[in-house]
Every structure is written in structure tokens, then in C-alpha cells.
Design an enzyme around this catalytic site. Structure first.
Site, PDB file in Angstrom:
ATOM      1  CD  GLU A  36      -2.903   1.198   2.012  1.00  0.00           C
ATOM      2  OE1 GLU A  36      -2.696   0.151   2.958  1.00  0.00           O
ATOM      3  OE2 GLU A  36      -3.430   2.872   2.204  1.00  0.00           O
ATOM      4  CG  ASN A  91      -4.586   4.850   0.538  1.00  0.00           C
ATOM      5  OD1 ASN A  91      -5.782   4.348   1.091  1.00  0.00           O
ATOM      6  ND2 ASN A  91      -3.754   4.615   0.817  1.00  0.00           N
ATOM      7  CD  GLU A 123      -5.857   0.713   0.324  1.00  0.00           C
ATOM      8  OE1 GLU A 123      -6.185   1.614   0.773  1.00  0.00           O
ATOM      9  OE2 GLU A 123      -5.164   0.262   0.538  1.00  0.00           O
ATOM     10  CG  ASP A 153      -8.659   1.948   3.287  1.00  0.00           C
ATOM     11  OD1 ASP A 153      -8.639   1.287   4.372  1.00  0.00           O
ATOM     12  OD2 ASP A 153      -8.324   3.136   3.318  1.00  0.00           O
ATOM     13  CD  GLU A 210      -7.064  -0.461   7.171  1.00  0.00           C
ATOM     14  OE1 GLU A 210      -7.556   0.016   8.152  1.00  0.00           O
ATOM     15  OE2 GLU A 210      -6.394  -0.026   5.875  1.00  0.00           O
TER      16      GLU A 210
HETATM   17  P1  C2E Z   1      -5.113   3.909   6.328  1.00  0.00           P
HETATM   18  O1  C2E Z   1      -5.488   4.017   4.520  1.00  0.00           O
HETATM   19  O2  C2E Z   1      -6.002   3.755   7.206  1.00  0.00           O
HETATM   20  O3  C2E Z   1      -3.518   3.716   6.244  1.00  0.00           O
HETATM   21  C1  C2E Z   1      -3.161   2.761   7.270  1.00  0.00           C
HETATM   22  C2  C2E Z   1      -2.473   3.500   7.651  1.00  0.00           C
HETATM   23  O4  C2E Z   1      -2.426   2.676   9.722  1.00  0.00           O
HETATM   24  C3  C2E Z   1      -1.188   4.010   7.956  1.00  0.00           C
HETATM   25  O5  C2E Z   1      -1.130   5.631   8.640  1.00  0.00           O
HETATM   26  C4  C2E Z   1      -0.343   3.026   8.401  1.00  0.00           C
HETATM   27  O6  C2E Z   1       0.867   3.667   8.485  1.00  0.00           O
HETATM   28  C5  C2E Z   1      -1.070   2.930   9.375  1.00  0.00           C
HETATM   29  N1  C2E Z   1      -0.612   1.188  10.203  1.00  0.00           N
HETATM   30  C6  C2E Z   1      -0.340   0.070   9.235  1.00  0.00           C
HETATM   31  N2  C2E Z   1       0.293  -0.822  10.246  1.00  0.00           N
HETATM   32  C7  C2E Z   1      -0.182   0.215  11.212  1.00  0.00           C
HETATM   33  C8  C2E Z   1      -0.052  -1.295  12.768  1.00  0.00           C
HETATM   34  O7  C2E Z   1       0.274  -2.627  12.639  1.00  0.00           O
HETATM   35  N3  C2E Z   1      -0.576   0.069  13.532  1.00  0.00           N
HETATM   36  C9  C2E Z   1      -1.113   0.926  13.291  1.00  0.00           C
HETATM   37  N4  C2E Z   1      -1.027   1.529  14.447  1.00  0.00           N
HETATM   38  N5  C2E Z   1      -1.176   1.338  12.046  1.00  0.00           N
HETATM   39  C10 C2E Z   1      -1.040   0.871  11.187  1.00  0.00           C
HETATM   40  P2  C2E Z   1      -0.844   6.515   7.761  1.00  0.00           P
HETATM   41  O8  C2E Z   1       0.602   6.750   6.649  1.00  0.00           O
HETATM   42  O9  C2E Z   1      -0.141   7.381   9.240  1.00  0.00           O
HETATM   43  O10 C2E Z   1      -1.730   7.238   7.112  1.00  0.00           O
HETATM   44  C11 C2E Z   1      -3.083   7.185   7.633  1.00  0.00           C
HETATM   45  C12 C2E Z   1      -4.226   7.328   6.788  1.00  0.00           C
HETATM   46  O11 C2E Z   1      -4.111   8.627   6.090  1.00  0.00           O
HETATM   47  C13 C2E Z   1      -4.410   6.727   5.883  1.00  0.00           C
HETATM   48  O12 C2E Z   1      -5.044   5.612   6.500  1.00  0.00           O
HETATM   49  C14 C2E Z   1      -4.925   6.632   4.572  1.00  0.00           C
HETATM   50  O13 C2E Z   1      -6.650   7.130   4.706  1.00  0.00           O
HETATM   51  C15 C2E Z   1      -4.435   8.083   4.374  1.00  0.00           C
HETATM   52  N6  C2E Z   1      -3.692   8.739   3.513  1.00  0.00           N
HETATM   53  C16 C2E Z   1      -2.261   8.322   3.449  1.00  0.00           C
HETATM   54  N7  C2E Z   1      -2.013   8.032   2.338  1.00  0.00           N
HETATM   55  C17 C2E Z   1      -2.350   8.783   1.063  1.00  0.00           C
HETATM   56  C18 C2E Z   1      -2.450   9.587   0.065  1.00  0.00           C
HETATM   57  O14 C2E Z   1      -2.084   8.961  -0.807  1.00  0.00           O
HETATM   58  N8  C2E Z   1      -3.889   9.956  -0.727  1.00  0.00           N
HETATM   59  C19 C2E Z   1      -4.843   9.479   0.413  1.00  0.00           C
HETATM   60  N9  C2E Z   1      -6.476   9.865  -0.331  1.00  0.00           N
HETATM   61  N10 C2E Z   1      -5.241   9.401   1.559  1.00  0.00           N
HETATM   62  C20 C2E Z   1      -3.586   8.626   2.353  1.00  0.00           C
HETATM   63 CA    CA Z   2      -5.814   2.770   3.347  1.00  0.00          CA
HETATM   64 CA    CA Z   3      -7.688   1.642   5.976  1.00  0.00          CA
END
Ligand code: C2E
Ligand code: CA
Ligand code: CA
Length: 538
Positions: A36, A91, A123, A153, A210
Site C-alpha cells: 500500500e 488511496n 482503495e 477501505d 489492517e
Molecule cells: P489508511 O489507508 O488506513 O492507512 C493505514 C494507516 O495505518 C497508515 O497510517 C499506516 O502507517 C498505519 N498503520 C499500518 N500498520 C499499522 C499498525 O500495525 N499499527 C498502527 N497503529 N498503524 C498502522 P498513515 O500512513 O499515517 O496514514 C493514515 C491515513 O492517511 C491512511 O489510512 C489514509 O487514509 C491516509 N492516506 C495516507 N496516504 C494517502 C494518500 O496518498 N492519499 C490519500 N487520499 N490518503 C492517504
Molecule cells: Ca488505505
Molecule cells: Ca485503512
């Protein structure tokens, strides 16, 4: 921390947004199924800024499109080094779902980087769909038409989820990490994850859990039938330069058989299939089966058990065990309680004493506790075999063996059995009493050794002759007794044949004819004595 629109514009100008990649793993093999893409801002002074600090503002300020496609281009380029089996998940913000040109722009980005669209997973979050369902439908259909796959998602966090699942062509369902994180200690979360996985399976969607951080969570997910997992247990998001590190196969999640989930959840089969399987087992099993509620009422029962209880299936349902089989209940109650406490009660013998109509009946009953995903006993699985007939046969057999033993042991004759090769398979205990040669030593052709040397060859030849011709065996010979004397016996036997006429065994017996033989000899010698002088006189 929340970044401003101007700051984001500056960041975009300086090309400070980069993709990170987080592996998604197939739980039962441990292989990386895909990655991802997660946005990061490599800020000049703040360092790595997480998406939570800028995505919402970027959406509001109309910058999300530029941000997303900038990242997408970098991600596709970096992902060219991935093995062909691995996909890339992107995403897509709800704001972008208003733009009907989205599929085309994604296609162009992928083509420019030379990354195949069939390996792109889009997603979409639930909240994105609520207001723009029609647009979303058009866009998602187009995305599918150009080969992309679609994932829903954060499933379970938004609302009207079921409506979305039904109206859009999703391939994958992502279970939100808020449920996964608490599923090992919270029964409700576990129930939700179980239900979501079941829902996915019945709709033909693969589920990705997730936020998997521990082995215990992974094991539980696998047991619940979840196919894929993503989280720190398998790997944190990493930069493009370190992508090759994420591709190596990891160890698959191992199921510990001690897990209380193990026995009760059939792995990876959809609930519908599980149900029909159970139904077929129930109807066809040659044993009585039932399922009891924790207060010992029949929830279900099969025909076989209903017949054993002499009450129809229908009349069992909802009734207490003590109402259906009052005379047996006192015997069963303590065992049912043990099962309710989580213990397995196996093959317990239950006796139904004779009534005026019937004889004694005997059953073997097993009571197994059925656990839910939380490890609580939700009922008792009952299996019953009617062993009355077997018990009766056993008793009859015991009696007939007893008869036989008496007959053989008290018989002055020596019954024996030879197989079709003329090898002794049974010789009466009388033989040992007479010769001192035990049964073991007598078997096969061992018995010949107890015979007089002068008779051994003749006896063997007689047997061989009968084996060849099928003529009855009839032979006289001397045997050596325990006291070292020689006694005459006569052994006679006849063949037993199978339906095709082939000899399968020889049955016979030996008699002690010593007295008779001696008398004969005496007579002969006396006749000799009488004759001799006569002849001498002649
Ligand atoms: P998401 O799509 O649900 O992405 C998963 C989030 O969970 C990611 O946080 C990831 O780092 C985090 N995560 C993964 N494994 C674990 C784990 O084992 N434990 C915990 N506590 N967290 C974990 P991140 O990278 O901070 O992203 C947060 C949200 O930001 C994402 O949730 C997504 O909704 C958004 N996002 C990230 N990148 C993009 C992007 O390129 N475009 C858009 N539109 N949204 C994005
Ligand atoms: Ca996602
Ligand atoms: Ca997610």
C-alpha cells in the site's frame, strides 16, 4: 499538527511529498501479496510529516489531485521492480471521486511509468461514497473496465456500509485497524471482525485486516478466515529506496492447535458452505447427533437420535433433555454439566434398563462443548451411538466361546484344524495334556515331532495325499506321552470348502485307540501262537 494550504503548496513546489510502501501479506503463506502506498511529506525543517497533518487541508484547498498524482507517478515508477505477483494499492480521496476523469488519469500515470493496471488496487474509504454514490459507481465501473481492482477501505468505521458493498464492484474489503487492535481482548471487536470476514466471504471478497501488530492477532484472523493482513507485525511503511527489503517472504502465521478457536471455526470456508456441509453431515451420519443450548434444550437434532429417543425431531426442538428422556436424564446430567464447564465427555456408556416391552439397551454418548469466538461455551454438541446390538452380539459370542471351550476341553477326543496347506492352526488343549507339547509348538507341522519316528513320514504323506485329492484324512500313528510311553491314536478329518468348491480348511479329531490297538495286537499274537504249533504240526 495541521499544515496550512500555503505550506502544502510550497511543499508541492519543492517536490517534498514521497510515497512509502507497506506490505500486505497473505496470512497462511506469509508471502507479500502487495504494497500500500502511504503519503509522507519530507519537510525541510519538520522532517517526516504524516498524512494526518496534510491530507484534509489538501482536500479542502483543492490540492489533493496534484498531491495524489505526484505520489502516484513516483510510486508506479518505484513499483516496477516488484515481482509480477505483487500489486500496488493507492488511496483515493473522496474529493477525487467527483472527477469523472479519474480513471483516465490513473491509466495515464500507470502507462507513463510502465506499471500494469491489472496490478493496481484502488482503495476507497466508506465516507467517500456517501455523497457521491452515482459518480462513484460510474468511476468504479470504469476503473474495473480498465483492469484495476477495488478495495473498500476502513470498513466498519463509516455508515451505510452494506449499501456500498452492494452498489459498487469491490474485490477486497479492508477491516479497520480499530477492530483488529482490540480483537484479542474485546469480544465485541472479535465478533465484528468475524462478521466482516464472513460477510466478505459470502460476497466473494477477499478480506485484508489492517493494523496487525501481534502474532496473536494474526493467528486469530487466520482462524476467522481472513486472507490477508497488513501491519507492523509484517512491516512498517518504508521508502522506495528500501523497497527490496519488503519483498522477501516472511514466515507464515502458524496456528497453535491449543488455540480455543481452532476447534470451532472451520478455516476459510464461507458460512453458507459451512452450513450446508453441517446439514449433510447431520442427515447422513450413522450416529445420533444433536446440539443443546446451555440450559440443555434441543436446538437441533438429527433423525437418528430422534428415533433412538422414540420422539419426533419436531417435538424435541426447544424441549429440555429431562422432558424427552426422563429415565436417562439422571445418568446424563452430571456429564452435561461437565461439558458446559468446557470439558469434553467422550464415549460415555449409558444403559437404558429393560422395560416390559423392551430389553436392556446400551448407548455410547459424547458431549463436546461448543465455543464461540470469545471462548465461551454456547452449547453442547451431542453424539450418540446405539451399541445395544453390539453388546448383545458380544454377550452371545462370549457365551458361544464358553460353550466351545468347554466342549473342547472336556472332550476326550483331540479336535484339530488344518489350513488349506495342511498346517495346524488349532489343536485341542487335550493334545498338550497328552504329549506335553504346547499349542504354539504344535502349530504348522510341529505336531509331527510328537509322533513315532517310524510313523512321521506316513502321516505327512497321508495329509499331502488328502490335500491333493480332497479325500478324508484317516491315519493311525503312535504319539509320545509326557511319561515317555507310546500310545496309538487315530486321526480323522474332512475338508470344508467355500462356495466355489475350493478347500479352505480341514476339520478333524484324533482318538486314543491305544487300548483297542493293544487288544488287537494281543489277539493277533495269540492267533499267531495258536497257529504256529498247528503249522508246525502240519
Ligand atoms: P489508511 O489507508 O488506513 O492507512 C493505514 C494507516 O495505518 C497508515 O497510517 C499506516 O502507517 C498505519 N498503520 C499500518 N500498520 C499499522 C499498525 O500495525 N499499527 C498502527 N497503529 N498503524 C498502522 P498513515 O500512513 O499515517 O496514514 C493514515 C491515513 O492517511 C491512511 O489510512 C489514509 O487514509 C491516509 N492516506 C495516507 N496516504 C494517502 C494518500 O496518498 N492519499 C490519500 N487520499 N490518503 C492517504
Ligand atoms: Ca488505505
Ligand atoms: Ca485503512
Amino acid at each position: 499538527m495541521n499544515m496550512s494550504g500555503d505550506e502544502i503548496r510550497a511543499g508541492l513546489r519543492n517536490d517534498e511529498f514521497v510515497p512509502l510502501f507497506q506490505p500486505v501479506v497473505t496470512l497462511n503463506t506469509g508471502e507479500v501479496a502487495g504494497l500500500e502506498v502511504l503519503a509522507r511529506w519530507q519537510h525541510g525543517s519538520l522532517g517526516m510529516v504524516p498524512p494526518g497533518a496534510f491530507i484534509a487541508t489538501a482536500e479542502q484547498e483543492g490540492l489533493i489531485s496534484e498531491l495524489t498524482f505526484g505520489l502516484m507517478g513516483k510510486a508506479f515508477t518505484a513499483a516496477r521492480m516488484l515481482p509480477e505477483s505483487q500489486w500496488l494499492a493507492i488511496n483515493i480521496s473522496p474529493y477525487l471521486l467527483r472527477d469523472l476523469a479519474l480513471p483516465k488519469r490513473i491509466r495515464e500515470a500507470a502507462e507513463a511509468a510502465g506499471f500494469p493496471l491489472s496490478r493496481v488496487l484502488i482503495e476507497i474509504t466508506e465516507s467517500a461514497l456517501v455523497e457521491h454514490l452515482e459518480h462513484a459507481q460510474t468511476i468504479s465501473r470504469e476503473l474495473k473496465a480498465q483492469g484495476c481492482r477495488l478495495a473498500l477501505d476502513d470498513f466498519g468505521t463509516g455508515y451505510s456500509s452494506l449499501l456500498h458493498l452492494q452498489s459498487l464492484p469491490f474485490d477486497e474489503l479492508k477491516v479497520d485497524r480499530s477492530f483488529v487492535g482490540s480483537m484479542t481482548d474485546r469480544r465485541e471487536s472479535r465478533k465484528i471482525v468475524s462478521a466482516v470476514v464472513g460477510l466478505g466471504q459470502s460476497l466473494g471478497l477477499a478480506t485484508i485486516a489492517e493494523g496487525v501488530e501481534t502474532e496473536e492477532q494474526a493467528e486469530m484472523l487466520l482462524l476467522l478466515g481472513c486472507e490477508m493482513g497488513q501491519g507492523w507485525l509484517f512491516g512498517k511503511p518504508i521508502a522506495a529506496e528500501r523497497l527490496s527489503e519488503a519483498l522477501t517472504t516472511r514466515t507464515p502465521i502458524r496456528l497453535r492447535p491449543s488455540s480455543s478457536f481452532w476447534r470451532n471455526i472451520s478455516y476459510n470456508s464461507p458460512p453458507g458452505q459451512r452450513l450446508s456441509h453441517l446439514q449433510a453431515l447431520y442427515d447422513g451420519a450413522p450416529v445420533g447427533l444433536a446440539f443443546l443450548s446451555p440450559d440443555f434444550r434441543y436446538i437441533s437434532i438429527n433423525q437418528q437420535l430422534a428415533e433412538m429417543n422414540d420422539v419426533t425431531v419436531q417435538k424435541h426442538l426447544g424441549r429440555h433433555v429431562s422432558e424427552i428422556i426422563p429415565e436417562l436424564y439422571p445418568q446424563l446430567e452430571s456429564h452435561l454439566r461437565r461439558a458446559l464447564a468446557g470439558e469434553s465427555v467422550n464415549a460415555m456408556e449409558v444403559k437404558q434398563p429393560a422395560t416390559d416391552r423392551q430389553h436392556d439397551e446400551a448407548f455410547l454418548a459424547s458431549y463436546l462443548p461448543a465455543f464461540d469466538e470469545a471462548g465461551e461455551v454456547v452449547g453442547i454438541s451431542v453424539a450418540v451411538i446405539d451399541v445395544t446390538a453390539r453388546k448383545r452380539t458380544e454377550a452371545a459370542l462370549r457365551e458361544s466361546e464358553d460353550h466351545y471351550r468347554h466342549m473342547v476341553e472336556l472332550n476326550p477326543q483331540i479336535p484339530w484344524v488344518l489350513d488349506d496347506n495342511g498346517m495346524a492352526t488349532m489343536i485341542s488343549p487335550r493334545w498338550q495334556q497328552i504329549t506335553g507339547m504346547n499349542e504354539e509348538a504344535s502349530r504348522g507341522r510341529g505336531f509331527i515331532r510328537a509322533l513315532h519316528q517310524a510313523d512321521q513320514k506316513r502321516v505327512a504323506e497321508t495329509i499331502e495325499h488328502s490335500l491333493r485329492t480332497g479325500d478324508p484324512i484317516d491315519v493311525e500313528c503312535r504319539v509320545r506321552t509326557c511319561d515317555g510311553e507310546w500310545r496309538w491314536i487315530r486321526s480323522r478329518g474332512a475338508p470344508r470348502r467355500d462356495e466355489s468348491g475350493r478347500i479352505i480348511r480341514w476339520y478333524g479329531s484324533a482318538d486314543d485307540i491305544d487300548a483297542h490297538k493293544r487288544l488287537e495286537e494281543k489277539l493277533r499274537s495269540r492267533a499267531g501262537e495258536e497257529n504256529f504249533p498247528c503249522s508246525e504240526n502240519v
